[in-house]
Design a protein around this motif. Sequence first.
Motif, PDB file in Angstrom:
ATOM      1  N   LEU A 166       9.346   2.855  -7.565  1.00  0.00           N
ATOM      2  CA  LEU A 166       9.741   1.606  -6.928  1.00  0.00           C
ATOM      3  C   LEU A 166       9.851   1.728  -5.413  1.00  0.00           C
ATOM      4  O   LEU A 166       9.902   0.708  -4.717  1.00  0.00           O
ATOM      5  N   ALA A 167       9.903   2.940  -4.895  1.00  0.00           N
ATOM      6  CA  ALA A 167       9.997   3.121  -3.444  1.00  0.00           C
ATOM      7  C   ALA A 167       8.662   2.891  -2.753  1.00  0.00           C
ATOM      8  O   ALA A 167       8.628   2.746  -1.525  1.00  0.00           O
ATOM      9  N   ASP A 168       7.573   2.868  -3.482  1.00  0.00           N
ATOM     10  CA  ASP A 168       6.240   2.689  -2.897  1.00  0.00           C
ATOM     11  C   ASP A 168       5.658   1.377  -3.424  1.00  0.00           C
ATOM     12  O   ASP A 168       5.010   1.342  -4.473  1.00  0.00           O
ATOM     13  N   GLN A 169       5.916   0.291  -2.696  1.00  0.00           N
ATOM     14  CA  GLN A 169       5.430  -1.027  -3.080  1.00  0.00           C
ATOM     15  C   GLN A 169       4.515  -1.559  -1.986  1.00  0.00           C
ATOM     16  O   GLN A 169       4.855  -1.491  -0.801  1.00  0.00           O
ATOM     17  N   ASN A 170       3.381  -2.088  -2.402  1.00  0.00           N
ATOM     18  CA  ASN A 170       2.382  -2.612  -1.486  1.00  0.00           C
ATOM     19  C   ASN A 170       2.247  -4.103  -1.707  1.00  0.00           C
ATOM     20  O   ASN A 170       2.133  -4.571  -2.854  1.00  0.00           O
ATOM     21  N   ILE A 171       2.240  -4.875  -0.626  1.00  0.00           N
ATOM     22  CA  ILE A 171       2.202  -6.320  -0.746  1.00  0.00           C
ATOM     23  C   ILE A 171       0.841  -6.800  -1.256  1.00  0.00           C
ATOM     24  O   ILE A 171       0.748  -7.784  -1.993  1.00  0.00           O
TER      25      ILE A 171
END
Length: 396
Positions: free
Chosen positions: A193-198
């Motif tokens: 969850l710490a690596d989210q891309n729009i």
Amino acid sequence: MAMSKSTNTYNRQNWEDADFPILCQTCLGDNPYIRMTKEKYGKECKICIRPFTVFRWCPGARMRFKKTEICQTCSKLKNVCQTCLLDLEYGLPIQVRDAALKVQDDLPRNEVNKEYYIQNLDSQMSKFDPTQPSNSALKSKGASDLLLRLARTAPYYKRNRPHVCSFWVKGECRRGEECPYRHEKPTDPDDPLADQNIKDRYYGVNDPVAEKLMRRAAAMPALPPPEDRTVTTLYIGNLPENIVEEELRGHFYQYGEIRSLTLVPRAQCAFVQYTTRSAAEHAAEKTFNRLVIAGKRLTIKWGKSQGRQGTNEKSEPPPPLEPVPGLPGTLPPPPAFLHPFPPQMPPPPSRPNDFFNLHYAGGWGAWGAPPPPALHYPSQDPARLGAHAHASQPQT
């Protein structure tokens, strides 16, 4: 005005100029008197790279400032919020919604094709209702069971909290309670969850939040029907306070004919009995963990089997009473002559002499006065109560 070299500067008539953003209730906040700043052509859309109007606001007290990230054309294309990029109707990621509705993403990835595709959509949306989603697949699809299970029924304002204070993590923050950032432990960098891309969220691929929700949906409990086929009653719990019987009947009558509906306002529950078992199973399948009335998710359970419950009670004998110390045991049964009729003989038919309190003495027609009662208990024996001698015995 922020523009990059890849921006089509000569096609400015297609740039967005809006008066109000497209936002969900969570991003808008709980403050009814909100104040926004508007910057015309402030940034480029992170999807179509076209300048658009940027809005910036604070959703509430002790919350961080938020701004729009994509243009309204891209927002209408997917029916998502301009800030969080979650579905406006269900509050779920695009990947979860498209998987539930079985919608395929036909948005081109190439920059030139994407710009041509979005320009055509702008011309189409100008002719139709601008509040409806531009994707025809989203218009035709209805709500699925997965969406009803995972959909948010209330705003989630916790998502608007400030970011973690980097100075506090280093141990150098001196603001204390006046610091506008959170003094909490940051998310583990190894956490997905710490690596989210729009962009991944918008296109519905490799979204860690969507994968988490899909795993949660797979682990959700089900409501199996009972083995007793005579059970056609559903227990409805967690009802709103001001609900009436007509409103509740309107929600459950669509699944089958209702035999009876009992509303218990004090316990905030109700019992719905259907005429057929198939209708009860259909109602339990469609409403379990999905039915929401007045913002409250109702609790659906199967009723208990009354016949089986009574059988179990009769089959289990009551526990024997423990004997009281110091008291004698049970008394012996009375002798046979105390019974008016022998057990093997049936009682005689009613006779007119019964009216005069005459009892049967033996044989048909032998009627007379009732025999004197026999002495059975020792306390009724005069010889044992201190009597001296009978009158027939000589006195000494």
